[in-house]
Scaffold this motif. Structure first.
Motif, PDB file in Angstrom:
ATOM      1  N   ARG A  19      -5.521 -50.718 -13.162  1.00 15.14           N
ATOM      2  CA  ARG A  19      -4.136 -50.970 -12.738  1.00 15.14           C
ATOM      3  C   ARG A  19      -3.164 -50.130 -13.562  1.00 15.14           C
ATOM      4  O   ARG A  19      -2.194 -49.574 -13.036  1.00 15.14           O
ATOM      5  N   LEU A  20      -3.447 -50.018 -14.856  1.00 11.55           N
ATOM      6  CA  LEU A  20      -2.565 -49.268 -15.754  1.00 11.55           C
ATOM      7  C   LEU A  20      -2.480 -47.802 -15.346  1.00 11.55           C
ATOM      8  O   LEU A  20      -1.397 -47.222 -15.282  1.00 11.55           O
ATOM      9  N   THR A  21      -3.626 -47.189 -15.048  1.00  6.30           N
ATOM     10  CA  THR A  21      -3.613 -45.783 -14.636  1.00  6.30           C
ATOM     11  C   THR A  21      -2.921 -45.619 -13.285  1.00  6.30           C
ATOM     12  O   THR A  21      -2.258 -44.608 -13.038  1.00  6.30           O
ATOM     13  N   GLY A  22      -3.048 -46.620 -12.425  1.00  6.35           N
ATOM     14  CA  GLY A  22      -2.339 -46.574 -11.147  1.00  6.35           C
ATOM     15  C   GLY A  22      -0.832 -46.563 -11.341  1.00  6.35           C
ATOM     16  O   GLY A  22      -0.112 -45.816 -10.670  1.00  6.35           O
ATOM     17  N   GLU A  23      -0.348 -47.390 -12.270  1.00  4.51           N
ATOM     18  CA  GLU A  23       1.087 -47.426 -12.559  1.00  4.51           C
ATOM     19  C   GLU A  23       1.549 -46.108 -13.178  1.00  4.51           C
ATOM     20  O   GLU A  23       2.641 -45.616 -12.893  1.00  4.51           O
ATOM     21  N   MET A  62       6.286 -50.700 -23.235  1.00  6.31           N
ATOM     22  CA  MET A  62       6.686 -51.534 -22.102  1.00  6.31           C
ATOM     23  C   MET A  62       5.552 -51.634 -21.090  1.00  6.31           C
ATOM     24  O   MET A  62       5.225 -52.720 -20.591  1.00  6.31           O
ATOM     25  N   LEU A  63       4.945 -50.490 -20.775  1.00  2.75           N
ATOM     26  CA  LEU A  63       3.821 -50.477 -19.834  1.00  2.75           C
ATOM     27  C   LEU A  63       2.655 -51.306 -20.342  1.00  2.75           C
ATOM     28  O   LEU A  63       2.048 -52.085 -19.600  1.00  2.75           O
ATOM     29  N   ALA A  64       2.312 -51.099 -21.625  1.00  6.05           N
ATOM     30  CA  ALA A  64       1.184 -51.812 -22.215  1.00  6.05           C
ATOM     31  C   ALA A  64       1.396 -53.315 -22.166  1.00  6.05           C
ATOM     32  O   ALA A  64       0.494 -54.080 -21.813  1.00  6.05           O
TER      33      ALA A  64
END
Length: 339
Positions: free
Chosen positions: A180-184, A169-171
């Motif tokens: 941004r991904l690491t921030g989430e 889902m995140l990907a």
């Protein structure tokens, strides 16, 4: 990756062991790894007291290579090392002149170049000279299929597990923007309930704003299984919530999946392991969807779907389309895929 290319993890391992190189040239399209290495050097090599006199951060559009070399030749003050970080190094002209410094680099200087959104031509003499005395590192964009493995590995380093569906889902929602991904992911770690160490789809839904039932991951599953009812429910939800489910994001996910499916037909070995290896997937279980889809879609149909996704993308940008909304375009596309 070529055998002699050093990885980000290898560089960080050296740095943590206090094994420093005189020059680090960090370059490439993926800013995340460049920042990760440069930030570690900036934060960890010198003590707070040493930084006052021995840490210099400059920008490529505000200096020139001669000034960088002059700074690098200085001796540190009351410290074993001085650190010089050149940010936006892609704006430096005459980088080839660094060659003179590389012949006899100052042993006490750690010189770091951050060259984003591009790379040195490895065929140039200066690239080889950097590699001889220091690190030439290229930070490459991750492929979509590599993102779930990246997410799982990142979470493990944080002492946290993540369910495969939550990672997918995140990907799908964030894509390959690793910063941004690491921030989430940091947000998910912080918001984990006390005593819990596993991120679930429900937590992603609550904290990232992705529906666990109506998202691109579930749409892809519905198309793989040719579940017409589920697919139509999802696109109806997308149409009602266009800000959180823009058509461009959905088209990118579908194009990536069906392009990989087309490639999967050419895999020499059609087992999970064979398809995963051929497509460059980190885990064999990721290949299961492609095995299922190969039973549902012919190669000819897959090729037509890819063409239809391209046309839908063009229409969503106003090319050859004067009246259809994004929701209507998506409905037409999903109908074409499923029938």
């Amino acid at each position: 990756m070529a055998k002699n290319e050093i990885t980000c993890d290898e560089i960080l391992k050296e740095l943590k062991a206090k094994q420093y190189r005189p020059v680090y040239y960090l370059m490439g399209e993926e800013a995340y790894y460049i920042d990760l290495i440069a930030d570690y050097i900036e934060d960890k090599v010198l003590t707070e007291t040493e930084k006052e006199f021995n840490l210099t951060v400059i920008y490529g559009n505000e200096t020139d290579i001669a000034s960088v070399i002059n700074a690098a030749k200085r001796y540190p003050m009351m410290s074993e090392h001085q650190v010089i970080i050149v940010k936006e190094a892609q704006n430096l002209s005459n980088i080839d002149e660094l060659s003179y410094y590389l012949q006899r680099p100052q042993p006490s200087t750690i010189l770091v170049f951050c060259h984003k959104h591009g790379a040195l031509d490895r065929r140039k003499k200066i690239a080889g000279e950097i590699e001889k005395v220091g690190i030439l590192f290229e930070s490459k964009k991750l492929k979509e299929g590599q993102l779930p493995a990246f997410i799982s590995a990142y979470m493990k380093r944080k002492g946290t597990d993540i369910e495969p569906k939550a990672a997918a889902m995140l990907a799908d929602f964030v894509g390959a923007d690793l910063s941004r991904l690491t921030g989430e992911m940091e947000k998910l770690v912080i918001t984990l309930p006390h005593g819990k160490t596993r991120v679930t789809p429900e937590q992603v839904e609550q904290n990232i704003g992705i529906s666990k039932d109506y998202n691109n991951f579930e749409l892809r599953n519905a198309l793989v299984e040719k579940d017409v009812l589920k697919a139509n429910k999802i696109i109806r939800y997308f149409e009602d919530n266009p800000k959180t489910n823009p058509i461009q994001m959905t088209l990118a996910v579908l194009f990536g999946f069906f392009s990989n499916l087309m490639l999967a037909y050419y895999a020499p070995e059609k087992s999970e392991q064979g398809i995963a290896a051929f497509l460059g997937l980190k885990s064999p279980w990721q290949a299961r969807e492609y095995q299922t889809a190969m039973r549902k879609y012919t190669g000819v149909k897959t090729m037509r779907i890819i063409g239809e996704i391209r046309q839908t993308d063009a229409k969503s940008k106003g090319v050859g389309n004067s009246s259809l909304s994004d929701g209507e375009l998506l409905r037409e596309l999903i109908f074409f895929i499923l029938h």
